[in-house]
Design a protein around this motif. Sequence first.
Motif, PDB file in Angstrom:
ATOM      1  N   LYS A  67       0.810  -1.228   0.000  1.00  9.77           N
ATOM      2  CA  LYS A  67       0.000   0.000   0.000  1.00  9.77           C
ATOM      3  C   LYS A  67       0.839   1.273   0.000  1.00  9.77           C
ATOM      4  O   LYS A  67       0.280   2.377   0.045  1.00  9.77           O
ATOM      5  N   ALA A  68       2.168   1.160  -0.024  1.00 14.05           N
ATOM      6  CA  ALA A  68       3.030   2.336  -0.002  1.00 14.05           C
ATOM      7  C   ALA A  68       2.702   3.242  -1.199  1.00 14.05           C
ATOM      8  O   ALA A  68       2.376   2.748  -2.282  1.00 14.05           O
ATOM      9  N   PRO A  69       2.794   4.563  -1.026  1.00 10.27           N
ATOM     10  CA  PRO A  69       2.290   5.480  -2.059  1.00 10.27           C
ATOM     11  C   PRO A  69       3.085   5.528  -3.357  1.00 10.27           C
ATOM     12  O   PRO A  69       2.548   5.945  -4.381  1.00 10.27           O
ATOM     13  N   THR A  70       4.358   5.152  -3.356  1.00 10.44           N
ATOM     14  CA  THR A  70       5.156   5.172  -4.583  1.00 10.44           C
ATOM     15  C   THR A  70       6.018   3.911  -4.638  1.00 10.44           C
ATOM     16  O   THR A  70       6.203   3.221  -3.627  1.00 10.44           O
ATOM     17  N   THR A 130      -2.563   4.155   8.939  1.00 11.03           N
ATOM     18  CA  THR A 130      -2.286   5.092   7.854  1.00 11.03           C
ATOM     19  C   THR A 130      -0.795   5.076   7.506  1.00 11.03           C
ATOM     20  O   THR A 130       0.043   4.556   8.263  1.00 11.03           O
ATOM     21  N   TRP A 131      -0.487   5.675   6.356  1.00  6.88           N
ATOM     22  CA  TRP A 131       0.917   5.789   5.938  1.00  6.88           C
ATOM     23  C   TRP A 131       1.714   6.619   6.948  1.00  6.88           C
ATOM     24  O   TRP A 131       2.906   6.379   7.161  1.00  6.88           O
ATOM     25  N   MET A 136       5.778   7.052  11.417  1.00  4.22           N
ATOM     26  CA  MET A 136       5.993   7.241  12.856  1.00  4.22           C
ATOM     27  C   MET A 136       6.751   6.057  13.456  1.00  4.22           C
ATOM     28  O   MET A 136       7.618   6.233  14.319  1.00  4.22           O
ATOM     29  N   ILE A 137       6.432   4.851  13.000  1.00  9.73           N
ATOM     30  CA  ILE A 137       7.146   3.660  13.493  1.00  9.73           C
ATOM     31  C   ILE A 137       8.631   3.764  13.138  1.00  9.73           C
ATOM     32  O   ILE A 137       9.505   3.566  13.991  1.00  9.73           O
ATOM     33  N   ALA A 138       8.910   4.079  11.880  1.00 10.77           N
ATOM     34  CA  ALA A 138      10.314   4.106  11.438  1.00 10.77           C
ATOM     35  C   ALA A 138      11.082   5.275  12.049  1.00 10.77           C
ATOM     36  O   ALA A 138      12.289   5.153  12.302  1.00 10.77           O
ATOM     37  N   TRP A 139      10.407   6.394  12.283  1.00  8.28           N
ATOM     38  CA  TRP A 139      11.096   7.567  12.822  1.00  8.28           C
ATOM     39  C   TRP A 139      11.235   7.503  14.339  1.00  8.28           C
ATOM     40  O   TRP A 139      12.347   7.495  14.876  1.00  8.28           O
ATOM     41  N   LEU A 140      10.112   7.433  15.049  1.00  8.11           N
ATOM     42  CA  LEU A 140      10.167   7.529  16.503  1.00  8.11           C
ATOM     43  C   LEU A 140      10.343   6.185  17.197  1.00  8.11           C
ATOM     44  O   LEU A 140      11.086   6.093  18.175  1.00  8.11           O
ATOM     45  N   LEU A 196      -0.545  13.157  10.054  1.00  8.96           N
ATOM     46  CA  LEU A 196       0.683  13.066  10.847  1.00  8.96           C
ATOM     47  C   LEU A 196       0.392  13.356  12.314  1.00  8.96           C
ATOM     48  O   LEU A 196       0.858  12.634  13.212  1.00  8.96           O
ATOM     49  N   GLN A 197      -0.399  14.391  12.578  1.00  6.01           N
ATOM     50  CA  GLN A 197      -0.763  14.713  13.961  1.00  6.01           C
ATOM     51  C   GLN A 197      -1.584  13.588  14.580  1.00  6.01           C
ATOM     52  O   GLN A 197      -1.363  13.208  15.736  1.00  6.01           O
ATOM     53  N   ASP A 198      -2.489  13.024  13.802  1.00 10.73           N
ATOM     54  CA  ASP A 198      -3.306  11.914  14.312  1.00 10.73           C
ATOM     55  C   ASP A 198      -2.440  10.711  14.667  1.00 10.73           C
ATOM     56  O   ASP A 198      -2.675  10.036  15.678  1.00 10.73           O
ATOM     57  N   ALA A 199      -1.437  10.436  13.827  1.00  6.03           N
ATOM     58  CA  ALA A 199      -0.542   9.301  14.096  1.00  6.03           C
ATOM     59  C   ALA A 199       0.267   9.543  15.366  1.00  6.03           C
ATOM     60  O   ALA A 199       0.452   8.630  16.180  1.00  6.03           O
ATOM     61  N   LEU A 200       0.753  10.773  15.549  1.00  2.56           N
ATOM     62  CA  LEU A 200       1.499  11.090  16.775  1.00  2.56           C
ATOM     63  C   LEU A 200       0.600  10.921  18.000  1.00  2.56           C
ATOM     64  O   LEU A 200       1.035  10.381  19.022  1.00  2.56           O
TER      65      LEU A 200
END
Length: 322
Positions: A67-70, A130-131, A136-140, A196-200
Amino acid sequence: MTMDTTFQGLSEEEKKEAFLARIDRGEKIEADDWMPEDYRQQLVRLIAMHGISEIMGALPEKEWVPKAPTLHRKLAIMAKVQDEMGHGQLLLRVAEDLMAYWGKGRDDIYRDLISGKLKFHNVFHMKAPTWADAGMIAWLVDGAAIITQKMLLDTSYGPYGRVLQRICAEEVFHMQHGESIILTLAEGTPAQRQSLQDALNRWWPALLMFFGPPEGNNISKHQQTNLRYKIRTATNEDMRQMFLDKYMPRILSLGLTVPDESIHYDKDQKQWIYEQPDWDEFKQIVGNNGPKSQERLRLRQMSFENAEWVRDILAARTLATG
């Protein structure tokens, strides 16, 4: 398994004192060295949980491969999933060496996972709808993992420290992959910024729980043993403060709001003040009662059972050639 001749002729108490003296001198313990039973138990508990968490941690991101966007993002997250599975296999090999002393192996680790005896990290029980969650998983989450793993690089158990050198190097690339996703969304449309805010908001409580309860909480009873044996070199709260020191300024610089009105930096105490997460909820989550716990355990159980014929063939071949 050979015994370190240094300990021959000593009582159990004298062996332990000599063992602790080795650790205090900064010597590294190897798989065939004599070690106290509780040292071996703590290592197996920590390394098996770490290895299984790497494998279980690949599952929420695996959901995003198709499902990744690109195409570029698809290849990047696919490579990350492969790396995480590889980390898990390396760590389980280290755990196997220790468990051989008890006549146990990797199959026992998987059975303990499926039965609920072996826990995996709280963050990998969570949803990634969501993407932005994948970013968020990979960053934080990976950023928090790097803090933990760098702390463990100087562990008293040599094989674990050596494996972590490779894992830490690769995790840096994973964190940069996540940061790239986050920055792209932060510079995107209002809807992307909101995602992004929702994921955080979804991940913040799990991130605070990532390092485990502070000292004194009855869930953290293994912490002092690990510190005395120098299996680890920092407390849960030390690492949580390291995470906040590193990532709070970055989160705020993106214009994101941390879902905790109490959080602020106290200049006198030189630390971040925040509202403690619900540690009873943490206990429930790692007890396999999280949002995706059972679904991900079923996937691992299905994989384990479907591969049984392969393990049987390999075991038969080993007996035939051994």
